[in-house]
Scaffold this active site. Structure first.
Site, PDB file in Angstrom:
ATOM      1  N   HIS A 110       0.854  -1.183   0.000  1.00  0.00           N
ATOM      2  CA  HIS A 110       0.000   0.000   0.000  1.00  0.00           C
ATOM      3  C   HIS A 110       0.893   1.236   0.000  1.00  0.00           C
ATOM      4  CE1 HIS A 110      -3.224   2.785   0.841  1.00  0.00           C
ATOM      5  NE2 HIS A 110      -2.618   3.186   1.945  1.00  0.00           N
ATOM      6  N   CYS A 224      -4.389   2.803  -4.933  1.00  0.00           N
ATOM      7  CA  CYS A 224      -3.573   3.683  -4.100  1.00  0.00           C
ATOM      8  C   CYS A 224      -2.308   4.158  -4.797  1.00  0.00           C
ATOM      9  CB  CYS A 224      -3.238   2.996  -2.772  1.00  0.00           C
ATOM     10  SG  CYS A 224      -2.242   1.483  -2.938  1.00  0.00           S
TER      11      CYS A 224
END
Length: 359
Positions: A110, A224
């Protein structure tokens, strides 16, 4: 500008690809092979263009998150123009808070970006992720009494004060990548508001023609890392000069022959829709539902293998439209590849800063 409660939704053409085809296809005897080729090139190029929307739709109460979206979110502050702000690359394994470095071994990461004001000493984190978790963004719900699959697939930006040093450093990355002025930060904040209000649907998959790096990208993901890359590019455009460090990002790739456009929700599942196609799409998504037993889980795994590998089938929902992907080997791959930091066109903002973040 408060990004933790997105308030923006959908309008405009539901069928970009067919719109291009109708506008550019030759009519009658005036058509030519060259013009047909031009149509095909534009049509293929439009596959991977993630659509922008005029506003963000209100989320349906049916969509529920196991973990609250952006629980400590705050408005983006207005910085003093003369401020010097350090910009940090942040990366950690997905669900690190729950599973530690488990997904880090698979390079499922992430991404976020951090900021530190030299005038106030305050730190901030900005990221973009799913409102209702990854599973809901990747596969729909098949609700009783509803013909069409039901999607809970919005994503949004989240901005909050503080940087969790331990979270990013322990199993990931926290590194200074550039410095910017307060004026540049404020310009970036206005762009973030626009980006957040118009790019609203999370897309897990990248779809490519083959594992070759130069192969055609049929559809690009929208998650993301793409938000972070857009943010870096905006900062470069504003004059930020990035350090020469390697930056890698995770992509989950499906491999497919040329996608086939199927239609949108109305044309497939509406009163005049294609019942056979509608049933096939629902049947494809059925095995991806949450499981109640071990036996049910393994039965559905075999169904997924049958669809995707044995029958080379995948139904993709992208830009509110359905596409058929004729799958091919190696079918799916998780890659962690380098995407260089951007180079801007403006003069350097060069300021020497400390790379230490205060708690």
């Amino acid at each position: 500008m408060n990004l933790c409660t997105p308030s923006v939704a959908v309008s405009g053409s539901q069928n970009l690809s067919l719109g291009v085809l109708e506008t550019l296809s030759p009519s009658g005897s005036h058509g030519s092979n060259s013009s047909c080729k031009a149509v095909l090139v534009i049509l293929c190029a439009s596959f991977s263009q993630h659509r922008r929307f005029d506003y963000r739709p209100k989320t349906d109460p049916y969509c529920q998150a196991r973990y609250t979206f952006c629980p400590t979110g705050s408005a983006i502050p207005v910085m003093k123009e003369e401020d010097v702000i350090e910009v940090y690359r942040l990366q950690a394994p997905v669900w690190e808070f729950k599973y530690g470095d488990l997904l880090g071994y698979l390079k499922i990461m992430h991404d976020a970006v951090g900021f530190k004001s030299s005038l106030t000493g305050k730190n901030y984190t900005m990221e973009w992720y799913e409102l209702f978790q990854l599973g809901n963004c990747t596969f729909p719900h098949l609700r009783p009494g509803m013909d069409a699959p039901f999607w809970c697939n919005q994503g949004a930006a989240c901005f909050y004060e503080g940087i969790d040093d331990a979270h990013w450093k322990k199993n990931g990355t926290l590194v200074l990548v550039t410095t910017i002025s307060g004026a540049m930060f404020n310009d970036m904040a206005q762009w973030v508001k626009y980006d957040n209000e118009t790019g609203i649907y999370y897309e897990t998959w990248t779809v490519r023609a083959s594992p070759d790096k130069k192969s055609t990208v049929w559809f690009d993901s929208y998650e993301c890392s793409k938000f972070i890359l857009r943010t870096y590019q905006k900062l470069a455009d504003l004059g930020a000069v990035f350090k020469k460090i390697q930056t890698n990002y995770t992509s989950i790739i499906l491999f497919s022959g040329e996608p086939i456009y199927l239609g949108n929700e109305t044309s497939i599942f509406g009163p005049q829709g294609n019942k056979t196609l509608a049933a096939a799409i629902r049947d494809f998504y059925s095995p991806f539902k949450p499981h109640q037993s071990v036996r049910e889980f393994f039965v559905d795994i075999f169904k997924i293998i049958d669809h995707v590998i044995l029958n080379n089938q995948f139904y993709l929902f992208y830009n509110l439209e359905y596409w058929f992907l004729p799958m091919k080997s190696p079918y799916l791959k998780i890659i962690y590849e380098e995407v260089p930091l951007p180079v801007g066109s403006k003069a350097s903002f060069g300021i020497k800063t400390s790379s230490i973040i205060e708690s």
